[in-house]
Design an enzyme around this catalytic site. Structure first.
Site, mmCIF file in Angstrom:
data_model
loop_
_atom_site.group_PDB
_atom_site.id
_atom_site.type_symbol
_atom_site.label_atom_id
_atom_site.label_comp_id
_atom_site.label_asym_id
_atom_site.label_seq_id
_atom_site.Cartn_x
_atom_site.Cartn_y
_atom_site.Cartn_z
ATOM 1 C CE1 TYR A 1 -3.771 -2.499 0.476
ATOM 2 C CE2 TYR A 1 -4.536 -0.370 1.016
ATOM 3 C CZ TYR A 1 -4.945 -1.573 0.670
ATOM 4 O OH TYR A 1 -6.070 -1.962 0.491
ATOM 5 C CE LYS B 1 1.130 -17.527 -2.204
ATOM 6 N NZ LYS B 1 0.099 -18.641 -2.061
ATOM 7 C CG ASP C 1 -8.274 -4.167 1.387
ATOM 8 O OD1 ASP C 1 -9.113 -3.615 2.299
ATOM 9 O OD2 ASP C 1 -8.281 -4.065 0.107
ATOM 10 C CG ASP D 1 -14.128 -6.300 2.225
ATOM 11 O OD1 ASP D 1 -13.725 -5.480 3.333
ATOM 12 O OD2 ASP D 1 -14.470 -5.668 1.194
HETATM 13 C C1 IPM Z 1 -10.449 -0.452 3.783
HETATM 14 C C2 IPM Z 1 -10.644 0.018 2.271
HETATM 15 C C3 IPM Z 1 -9.342 1.007 1.959
HETATM 16 C C4 IPM Z 1 -8.294 0.071 1.963
HETATM 17 C C5 IPM Z 1 -9.603 1.740 0.684
HETATM 18 C C6 IPM Z 1 -10.874 2.655 0.791
HETATM 19 C C7 IPM Z 1 -8.344 2.727 0.677
HETATM 20 O O1 IPM Z 1 -10.909 -1.023 1.533
HETATM 21 O O2 IPM Z 1 -10.405 0.493 4.767
HETATM 22 O O3 IPM Z 1 -10.146 -1.580 3.818
HETATM 23 O O4 IPM Z 1 -8.148 -0.436 1.110
HETATM 24 O O5 IPM Z 1 -7.556 0.075 3.016
HETATM 25 MG MG MG Z 2 -10.935 -2.793 2.374
#
Ligand code: IPM
Ligand code: MG
Length: 362
Positions: free
Chosen positions: A135, A190, A246, A250
């Site tokens: 990132y 990984k 990330d 999710d």
């Molecule tokens: C999160 C989001 C962010 C990330 C984006 C909006 C930059 O997906 O907070 O998980 O990738 O970290």
């Molecule tokens: Mg995210």
């Protein structure tokens, strides 16, 4: 104590308003100041994270954040896109430790796409490193390839990197968190392919020796993604890098069936923190008053607990939320047959009512 309130875009303004309402009713002594962020700040000031907003965030003890982003900004140059606001806040405030709990509320077991027996009672904590990895790694950019499969062709590149202190500190955060839970950490990497993650794994193993009471295991990220849907309850604390975190957070959020319920906290070394719902700005339902404010309200509870040293107030919010769910109120995202569909404002009002009732009856 000071809280910077940054609602942002889309449903951000609606859900943060409900969380502020809940904070107000607690009658605690802190100051709240709002500022624009994301697309809203870009419209007003030409930048998603204006100097004044960053200054407010820096001088506050905590930031209550809504969400940023809208498809209409996708064509802007990257530094001007709404997402840069959250990345800029993470970087400038040094918010390296991201806590993303995935809890399946008893009343919402049926909202998950997984079988109820797989997720009933699920309570896992993803700890995502938030200021390193691909990132933020430099160099990155576009150029003409000098080697690779197509020398002379246009190419783009990013850099995955972690330094020893970065891995050490997030590992310690994970082990400390595990001590307060069931004393188990799964480190996701990984290492079979990437140098960065062999390094990660070696360091997490080393730090793990300082915590002999905590059981540590390691899992490759592809396997972790699979195990999360196969047997999610086998996990407790999961620690991983920025990119894998990330993605896995999710996935974990969706296990609970209700991303609209999940709060998150991003902390720096001095416990200053940014608190935001795990979901995004949902431009498709913005302005309709139907968004679920509970993730933001629960983020405010995390804020009280982690950054503002008000654990009792945090407990009051969390039990009020459980009470409201038990009473059958649901926003559209968690609605099911036999429950009552309400909008963001009614949901916020119900949490406020549950808190004030508790105050009266003690
Ligand atoms: C999160 C989001 C962010 C990330 C984006 C909006 C930059 O997906 O907070 O998980 O990738 O970290
Ligand atoms: Mg995210």
């Amino acid at each position: 104590m000071k809280i910077a309130v940054l609602p942002g875009d889309g449903i951000g303004t609606e859900i943060v308003a409900e969380a502020v309402k809940v904070l107000d009713v607690l009658d605690l002594k802190f100051e709240m100041e709002s500022a624009l962020v994301g697309g809203a700040a870009y419209e007003a000031h030409g930048h998603p994270l204006p100097e004044s907003t960053l200054k407010l965030a820096k001088e506050s003890d905590a930031v209550l954040f809504g969400a940023v982003g809208d498809w209409k900004y996708d064509k802007l140059d990257r530094p001007l896109r709404p997402e840069q606001a959250i990345l800029g806040l993470r970087k400038n405030l040094g918010l390296f430790a991201n806590f993303r709990p995935a809890i399946c509320y008893e009343q919402l077991v049926d909202a998950s796409s997984l079988k109820p027996e797989l997720i009933a009672g699920l309570d896992i904590l993803i700890i995502r490193e938030l200021t390193g990895d691909i990132y933020f790694g430099q160099p990155r950019g576009r150029r003409t390839a000098v080697d690779g499969h197509f020398p002379g062709a246009e190419e783009a590149f990013d850099t995955m990197r972690y330094s020893r202190p970065e891995v050490e500190r997030i590992a310690r955060v994970a082990f400390e968190a595990a001590r307060k839970r069931s004393k188990r950490v799964t480190s996701v990497d990984k290492a079979n392919v990437l140098e960065t993650f062999q390094f990660w794994k070696d360091i997490v193993t080393e730090i793990g020796k300082e915590y002999p009471d905590v059981e540590l295991d390691h899992m490759y990220v592809d396997n972790a993604a699979m195990q999360l849907v196969k047997a999610p309850k086998k996990f407790d604390v999961v620690v991983t890098g920025n990119m894998f975190g990330d993605i896995l957070s999710d996935e974990a959020a969706m296990l609970t069936g209700s991303i609209g319920m999940l709060p998150s906290a991003s902390l720096n070394a001095s416990n200053q923190g940014l608190y935001e719902p795990s979901h995004g700005s949902a431009p498709d339902i913005a302005g309709k008053g139907v968004a679920n404010p509970l993730a933001t309200i629960l983020s405010a509870a995390m804020m009280l607990r982690f950054s503002l040293n008000q654990p009792e107030a945090a407990d009051r919010i969390e039990s009020a939320v459980k009470h409201v769910l038990a009473s059958g109120l649901r926003t559209g995202d968690i609605w099911s047959e036999g429950t009552k569909r309400v909008g963001a404002r009614e949901m916020g009002d119900a949490v406020v009512a549950a808190i004030t009732k508790k105050t009266i009856t003690g």
